[in-house]
Design a protein around this motif. Sequence first.
Motif, PDB file in Angstrom:
ATOM      1  N   LYS A 196       0.814  -1.206   0.000  1.00  0.00           N
ATOM      2  CA  LYS A 196       0.000   0.000   0.000  1.00  0.00           C
ATOM      3  C   LYS A 196       0.856   1.269   0.000  1.00  0.00           C
ATOM      4  CE  LYS A 196      -2.367  -1.119   3.730  1.00  0.00           C
ATOM      5  NZ  LYS A 196      -3.405  -1.115   4.784  1.00  0.00           N
ATOM      6  N   MET A 197       0.353   2.271  -0.723  1.00  0.00           N
ATOM      7  CA  MET A 197       0.959   3.592  -0.710  1.00  0.00           C
ATOM      8  C   MET A 197      -0.145   4.626  -0.444  1.00  0.00           C
ATOM      9  SD  MET A 197       3.001   5.627  -3.741  1.00  0.00           S
ATOM     10  CE  MET A 197       3.971   4.168  -4.087  1.00  0.00           C
ATOM     11  N   GLY A 198      -0.068   5.306   0.710  1.00  0.00           N
ATOM     12  CA  GLY A 198      -1.083   6.301   1.041  1.00  0.00           C
ATOM     13  C   GLY A 198      -2.469   5.714   1.152  1.00  0.00           C
ATOM     14  N   SER A 199      -2.586   4.500   1.643  1.00  0.00           N
ATOM     15  CA  SER A 199      -3.869   3.803   1.693  1.00  0.00           C
ATOM     16  C   SER A 199      -4.293   3.524   3.130  1.00  0.00           C
ATOM     17  CB  SER A 199      -3.783   2.481   0.923  1.00  0.00           C
ATOM     18  OG  SER A 199      -3.477   2.720  -0.434  1.00  0.00           O
ATOM     19  N   SER A 200      -5.593   3.298   3.314  1.00  0.00           N
ATOM     20  CA  SER A 200      -6.179   2.948   4.623  1.00  0.00           C
ATOM     21  C   SER A 200      -5.854   3.981   5.684  1.00  0.00           C
ATOM     22  CB  SER A 200      -5.691   1.559   5.065  1.00  0.00           C
ATOM     23  OG  SER A 200      -6.108   0.580   4.141  1.00  0.00           O
ATOM     24  N   ASN A 201      -6.011   5.259   5.339  1.00  0.00           N
ATOM     25  CA  ASN A 201      -5.805   6.336   6.300  1.00  0.00           C
ATOM     26  C   ASN A 201      -7.152   6.808   6.848  1.00  0.00           C
ATOM     27  OD1 ASN A 201      -2.906   6.593   6.135  1.00  0.00           O
ATOM     28  ND2 ASN A 201      -3.228   7.348   4.061  1.00  0.00           N
ATOM     29  N   TYR A 202      -7.109   7.439   8.047  1.00  0.00           N
ATOM     30  CA  TYR A 202      -8.333   7.788   8.764  1.00  0.00           C
ATOM     31  C   TYR A 202      -8.248   9.237   9.248  1.00  0.00           C
ATOM     32  CZ  TYR A 202      -8.641   2.682   9.008  1.00  0.00           C
ATOM     33  OH  TYR A 202      -8.677   1.346   8.694  1.00  0.00           O
ATOM     34  N   GLY A 203      -9.414   9.748   9.691  1.00  0.00           N
ATOM     35  CA  GLY A 203      -9.435  11.083  10.280  1.00  0.00           C
ATOM     36  C   GLY A 203      -8.987  12.144   9.297  1.00  0.00           C
ATOM     37  N   ASN A 204      -8.059  13.002   9.750  1.00  0.00           N
ATOM     38  CA  ASN A 204      -7.531  14.068   8.902  1.00  0.00           C
ATOM     39  C   ASN A 204      -6.123  13.753   8.417  1.00  0.00           C
ATOM     40  OD1 ASN A 204      -9.828  15.832   9.205  1.00  0.00           O
ATOM     41  ND2 ASN A 204      -9.109  16.261  11.276  1.00  0.00           N
ATOM     42  N   ALA A 205      -5.758  12.486   8.417  1.00  0.00           N
ATOM     43  CA  ALA A 205      -4.416  12.109   7.982  1.00  0.00           C
ATOM     44  C   ALA A 205      -4.160  12.589   6.558  1.00  0.00           C
ATOM     45  CB  ALA A 205      -4.242  10.602   8.068  1.00  0.00           C
ATOM     46  N   GLN A 206      -2.934  13.075   6.316  1.00  0.00           N
ATOM     47  CA  GLN A 206      -2.588  13.587   4.993  1.00  0.00           C
ATOM     48  C   GLN A 206      -1.234  13.032   4.559  1.00  0.00           C
ATOM     49  OE1 GLN A 206      -3.380  17.730   4.264  1.00  0.00           O
ATOM     50  NE2 GLN A 206      -1.745  17.928   2.757  1.00  0.00           N
ATOM     51  N   VAL A 207      -1.185  12.585   3.305  1.00  0.00           N
ATOM     52  CA  VAL A 207       0.046  12.068   2.720  1.00  0.00           C
ATOM     53  C   VAL A 207       0.324  12.840   1.433  1.00  0.00           C
ATOM     54  CG1 VAL A 207       1.214  10.056   1.745  1.00  0.00           C
ATOM     55  CG2 VAL A 207      -0.351   9.777   3.681  1.00  0.00           C
TER      56      VAL A 207
END
Length: 581
Positions: free
Chosen positions: A305-316
């Motif tokens: 995964k790259m920049g995947s399965s993020n939550y809330g206000n997470a930023q990549v």
Amino acid sequence: MTGITPAELDALYTAAVQQHAEASALSPAGVLQDEPTTPDEDTIAFSEEAQSLADAYESGTVENSAAVSGPVAVDADRQFGSLESVGEASTKSGRRITVNAYTALEENGSETSGYMMVVSGLEGEEEQRYLLNGDTIANEDENGNLQVRAYTQTSDTSGDDIIIAVGSKANVNSGAGDDTVIIAAQTAAEVNIDTGDGDDQIKAAGELHSGTITTGGGDDAISAKRIATQLSGGQALDIDTGDGDDAIDAEWVATGGAGDSQVNISTGNGNDRINAELFGSDNDGDSKVNLSMGSGDDTITTSWKMGSSNYGNAQVDISTGDGDDNVASYDIGTHNYGRSQVNFSTGSGDDKIANSTGIGASNYGNAQINVSTGDGDDKVSSGWIGLENYGKAQVNVSTGSGDDKVSSTWMGSFNYGSSQSNISTGGGDDRVTSYGVASGNYGRSRSNVETGDGDDTISADALGSFLAGNAKVVSMGDGNDLVRTQLLGAASHDDSQLDVDMGDGDDSLYADAVGVFLEGRAQVNVSGGAGDNVIAVESVAVGSSDTSQLHIQTWTPHRESATASGASALANKEGGVDIEI
């Protein structure tokens, strides 16, 4: 100092401090006395290294005797219970240095553990083994002789050094030269590493958790099991490898952050490479991941995964800068939630993105994925692009100007709620290939496909079909465009709408069925624009309800070039169907 024991060092330190205090001629209040204290008749002369160790103790640079205890030579016949390599390096002459974690059984039956350095590989030189009581430095003098001693902040690091950090907080400044830093601990947090200019290597046996790492200019390499994983609160890791052809290798990089944790990675200009299983994934809260790779032909490879399965206000934020960049991954920006955001840019150049599963697929809430390949002849291939998004999730894929190719099994399809997929290939002779483009969407979801000016081609089995209560816009700009599909605007219902605008130019549309089995207030609008257009359709408006609408407008002066074959197609037109050729 080579081979000194901790007990001997403590005695040396006590004497050095005493002599240093006497020589400084300071009163207890810190006021210079009129006359220096005369030492006793029996005096001891200390080396500059011993004096620097005493100064380090007083200044607090060195916390205890173990931190400055030199390596201890070990007999070749000494046995160890187990040895596990935690890092390797080589000197310029060809000596191989291996650092092992060891366990040993003492004569009293107790078990000890620690780190041992093994030196081998030089012809005619016997293998050397040292037990490491603290941070250690090894290098070769101008005559090629190996020097092994304790490392402190005052050590001379002007050459090509090999430094082994054994504590959980690596504090290393290796100066200029082609240096290697081996971090033996399984977790190194709050690190402070500066290797200066040169072709440097940092090798961590376990995880580089937090802190600051700077490698300066040169072709540098950083390897670890994991880098900046599971950060929380205000924890942060800053990595700057400077200009040069740099490489970062790890299983996980910048994953699992929470709160306001932050990871900043900059590889500078050059042909840089990042290889990881996960990058910038599974983050939460207000965590941020910033990757800047500068100009050059950069490569990112993630097996998962790259920049995947993020939550809330997470930023990549991932930027590979200008150059011919290559990206290979399994997922890019998929399964994101909340207000998380992934911004992925490859800059100008002939870039390639090869993705096995999905780009911006199955996102929820207000998650947003932005992928931009910049100007150049770019290639983007993925199993899915903008597939099965929910809520107000948005996926934007832009390939900029140039002769671009975008291929996917499903593209902008099967979306729900008010989600949106926007795919833009910019100016140039672009090609879009997919099994389904902007098909199978529901609710108020929307898909926009824009190929810009140029001689563009869209090939799909289903284009804008199986819609329910949503809008699809396909705009191909000016140029000699080609659409080849089996189903165009087929089996849609409710208030769905498909608009296909092929712009001015000599356009061609080939389809097996257009506007068939429409229900409700479904609309299909096709415009060929000005030019000598060719529209060849097997079936038109078959089985569509009297409230649906099909509008084909070619604006061609050659009516014979617009054909609709199949008697049942024209004979079964009903009520609201409007065909204008």
